[in-house]
Motif scaffolding. Structure first.
Motif, short mmCIF file in Angstrom:
data_model
loop_
_atom_site.label_atom_id
_atom_site.label_comp_id
_atom_site.label_asym_id
_atom_site.label_seq_id
_atom_site.Cartn_x
_atom_site.Cartn_y
_atom_site.Cartn_z
N THR A 1 0.90 -1.13 0.08
CA THR A 1 0.14 -0.05 -0.07
C THR A 1 0.94 1.13 0.14
O THR A 1 2.06 1.23 0.06
N ASP B 1 -13.45 4.80 -2.98
CA ASP B 1 -13.40 3.32 -2.63
C ASP B 1 -14.29 2.61 -1.76
O ASP B 1 -14.16 2.97 -0.50
N GLN C 1 -6.15 -6.21 2.12
CA GLN C 1 -5.50 -4.93 2.05
C GLN C 1 -5.37 -4.00 3.65
O GLN C 1 -6.17 -4.01 4.26
N PRO D 1 -4.52 0.93 3.30
CA PRO D 1 -4.26 1.77 2.21
C PRO D 1 -4.56 3.21 2.39
O PRO D 1 -5.71 3.44 3.35
N GLN E 1 -10.22 8.05 -7.63
CA GLN E 1 -10.96 6.80 -7.61
C GLN E 1 -12.27 7.07 -7.86
O GLN E 1 -12.91 7.86 -7.60
N THR F 1 -15.63 4.23 -7.78
CA THR F 1 -16.21 2.83 -7.46
C THR F 1 -17.52 2.79 -8.44
O THR F 1 -18.61 3.40 -8.26
N VAL G 1 -13.06 -0.54 -8.68
CA VAL G 1 -12.74 0.78 -8.32
C VAL G 1 -11.64 1.08 -9.29
O VAL G 1 -10.42 0.73 -9.62
N HIS H 1 -9.34 -3.65 -8.78
CA HIS H 1 -9.46 -3.02 -7.62
C HIS H 1 -8.11 -1.94 -7.55
O HIS H 1 -7.18 -2.35 -7.07
N TYR I 1 -6.65 0.47 -5.24
CA TYR I 1 -7.04 0.57 -3.84
C TYR I 1 -5.96 1.55 -3.25
O TYR I 1 -6.12 2.09 -2.19
N ASP I 2 -4.96 2.10 -4.03
CA ASP I 2 -4.08 3.12 -3.76
C ASP I 2 -3.53 3.40 -4.92
O ASP I 2 -3.08 2.70 -5.68
N SER J 1 -11.75 -7.59 -6.39
CA SER J 1 -10.66 -7.64 -5.52
C SER J 1 -10.26 -8.87 -4.69
O SER J 1 -11.31 -9.70 -4.58
#
Length: 659
Positions: A19, A296, A303, A306, A322, A324, A329, A349, A351-352, A450
């Motif tokens: 992350t 997100d 995870q 993040p 981001q 969704t 995402v 996904h 996520y970061d 994810s």
């Protein structure tokens, strides 16, 4: 050649969470955080790693029994600051980018909450919780013989899940730390909570969040204000009911981007991305035409920590953020003229992330159902990508991971229902297998594309897994996410059962006589609701659930307003609260029900589980109750590792017994 292994509960100790990618000012290097569980110590370790963006070579920079977070480069890229728990509380450290030991800059009683570099590179703005009337460096006097004291409660927001009781004699304050002298100057002192949002590139302005209401029991604002550092003169950016934050200055300091949602649909309102023009003093909603939420909303269990930015500005006043949408995402692009389009592919996904100043590439942490997550370089113009890390490569290569199939069907009221179906890991054509339905919490969250360790564990046991996004889930239209409010146990229940019927009709490998159901939080509520309204499931496991909306109103840290927002009833309408309470239908339960609940859960307090368990037992129903000490509402995601393993063993053990 060694045979691949199926996913095990204790694979949590093998997996690594990647992350917090943060690019250096020249975008040639970056840092990121890798989190792993120490089985022997029963704790999480999170360490700082350095990355050469061009070669992909990475080097671990910190070690030990600590959790590092919020890494940030100095403006000239010569230093790196981060928070670390190496001395218990989160304190601020700075190290040279060429290497060497990190220097500890703070030793505050309550640690450091957040920080931002001043553009001069010689100062750092930070937040810490300070006792009213005290300074950042003051410490509470410790009396080893101190007797227990009574707690006087005068507000309704007096406790919070994961934090415990809220002390009203201390508040989050902003200060400015001089790196050379290590002295801090208080910038805010009023007895209100202050959040540090952004520092302008010229260093003369701050964006802070502060709600100065004397009583905010029914006040759900965090006004954002632009503050002159010298004069402390304030300009209000936004001050309305809702949630706003994540402010960021454009490269030329003319614009300020921030995210947030008003209360048009209470906490079901889509988040949007806003831009404030400091010259014209106007605000533009950049994503108004997008019927999907910014940010997100994916729920998963892998995870760890993040910390994606709300938005990243690039040269030319372009923005990346981001969104969704439909189980994904994705990274999106926007400009101030109204252009808006995705900048990353479907079926994953993000996520970061961070984006290079020139906008040519993004450094993104990306997962999908069979990829726990790695860092990738995404070329914005061509869409090409390059994997830069491989922390989970060996695990993925050595493990049987089940890729789910996407399902979609038309639900009641014209809504399309979207979800995923996993076959058992040992699936063989012509055989019959049990199926477990897994329901997410929220309800305003989303299952997505994810990696989800729990889903893989269930499939590894030899069961199919069905997980869908019923109405109320994020990632779809505003009408869809709002449709659950006032209708808990209605259309949402129908969506789940319709999806189940659809896969039973389409998939002949599912044994319709061996169905299980589970879920946590809202998913726990729905599990309780399901077993009180149908006996078609042979086993059920309810987790951190709600069983009684009447008592939930007074015992949950959010109950007194969440019930009104979601059930559309309060204690003046107990008939409606009881109508939507699974406890009302306990006498109809025929399904063996396992109840899992954390003892320190203040979001859905354990009395919800106790009521359900004792009621079912008094009626001679088949039920058991497992309590988890020293655990809160987030046990399945961030709880003590040994208890996370125990929870998974209880979950699979119950289904093994009855399916």
């Amino acid at each position: 050649m060694t045979a691949k292994q199926t996913v095990q509960q204790e694979d949590l100790f093998k997996l690594k969470s990647v992350t917090n990618p943060v690019l250096a000012p020249d975008s040639s290097e970056a840092v990121f955080v890798v989190t792993q569980i120490d089985k022997e110590e029963n704790i999480y370790h999170a360490h700082l790693h350095h990355l050469d963006v061009n070669t992909g070579n990475s080097t671990q920079w910190t070690y030990g029994k600590e959790r590092v977070s919020q890494p940030k480069w100095s403006p000239d890229g010569s230093q790196l600051a981060f928070l670390s728990t190496r001395d218990d509380k989160n304190q601020l450290y700075v190290m040279h980018s060429t290497g060497g030991e990190a220097r500890k800059l703070t030793d505050y009683q309550n640690g450091v909450g957040s920080f931002l570099w001043s553009p001069c590179g010689t100062k750092i703005w930070l937040t810490s919780t300070v006792i009213d009337g005290k300074t950042f460096t003051d410490k509470e006097e410790k009396d080893e013989k101190k007797q227990p004291e009574a707690l006087r409660v005068t507000t309704m927001k007096y406790k919070a899940d994961g934090a415990g009781f809220v002390k009203n004699d201390r508040h989050s304050q902003i200060g400015c730390l001089d790196l050379e002298s290590e002295e801090i100057t208080a910038f805010t002192e009023d007895p209100f909570h202050h959040s540090l949002q952004a520092v302008s590139h010229c260093g003369k302005k701050l964006v802070i969040g502060v709600n100065r209401a004397e009583n905010n029991d029914f006040d759900f604002r965090q006004p954002l204000v632009l503050v002159d550092v010298e004069t402390k003169e304030e300009t209000v950016l936004v001050d309305e009911q809702g949630y706003f934050g994540g402010a960021a200055f454009s490269r030329d300091d003319r614009y300020i981007a921030y995210g947030g949602s008003d209360r048009t649909f209470e906490n079901a309102t889509h988040s949007a991305l806003y831009v404030y023009d400091c010259e014209n003093k106007t605000t533009l909603n950049l994503t108004e035409a997008l019927d999907a939420p910014v940010g997100d909303a994916v729920v998963a269990d892998h995870q760890q920590g993040p910390n994606p930015p709300e938005a990243v500005w690039t040269e030319g006043n372009y923005l990346y953020f981001q969104v969704t949408t439909m189980g994904d995402v994705r990274l999106y692009f926007a400009d101030l003229d109204g252009s808006l389009y995705p900048a990353s592919p479907e079926s994953e996904h993000v996520y970061d992330y961070d984006v290079a100043k020139n906008g040519q590439f993004a450094l993104a942490a990306i997962s999908d159902p069979v990829n726990p997550g790695e860092l990738y370089r995404l070329d914005i113009a061509t869409g090409e990508r390059k994997a830069l890390t491989s922390f989970n490569e060996t695990y993925v290569a050595d493990t049987i991971l089940v890729k789910p199939d996407t399902i979609q069907l038309e639900g009641a009221g014209g809504f399309d229902i979207h979800g995923w179906l996993m076959k058992p890991a040992n699936y063989k054509e012509g055989s019959k297998y049990p199926l477990v339905v897994n329901i997410h919490g929220g309800p305003h969250a989303m299952y997505g594309n994810s990696f989800f360790h729990e889903m893989q564990v269930l499939a590894a046991q030899g069961w199919g897994v069905l997980y869908v996004n019923p109405r109320g889930s994020h990632g779809y239209s505003q009408a869809f996410v709002d449709a659950v409010r006032g209708d808990y146990g209605g259309g949402d229940y129908q969506d789940i059962m319709d999806a189940l019927d659809d896969v039973l009709e389409q998939q002949d490998w599912i044994d319709k006589d061996r169905l299980g159901v589970t879920g946590g939080s809202y998913g726990g509520f729905m599990t309780n609701w399901i077993v009180g309204h149908t006996d078609r499931f042979k086993a059920a496991v309810t987790q951190r659930s709600i069983s009684n909306w009447i008592s939930f109103f007074g015992v949950s840290d959010i109950g007194y307003y969440f019930s009104d927002w979601q059930i559309k009833a309060d204690m003046t309408d107990v008939d409606t609260l009881w109508k939507h309470s699974p406890l009302k239908y306990a006498e109809h339960v025929k399904t063996p029900l396992l109840i899992l609940h954390s003892e320190n859960d203040l979001r859905c307090p354990i009395e919800q589980a106790e009521q359900l368990y004792i009621t079912l037992k008094s009626m001679h129903k088949e039920t058991e109750f497992v309590r988890f000490p020293e655990a809160d509402h987030n046990l399945s995601r961030t709880g003590k590792p040994n208890l996370r393993i125990t929870r998974l063993n209880e979950l699979t053990g119950w289904f093994e017994k009855y399916l």
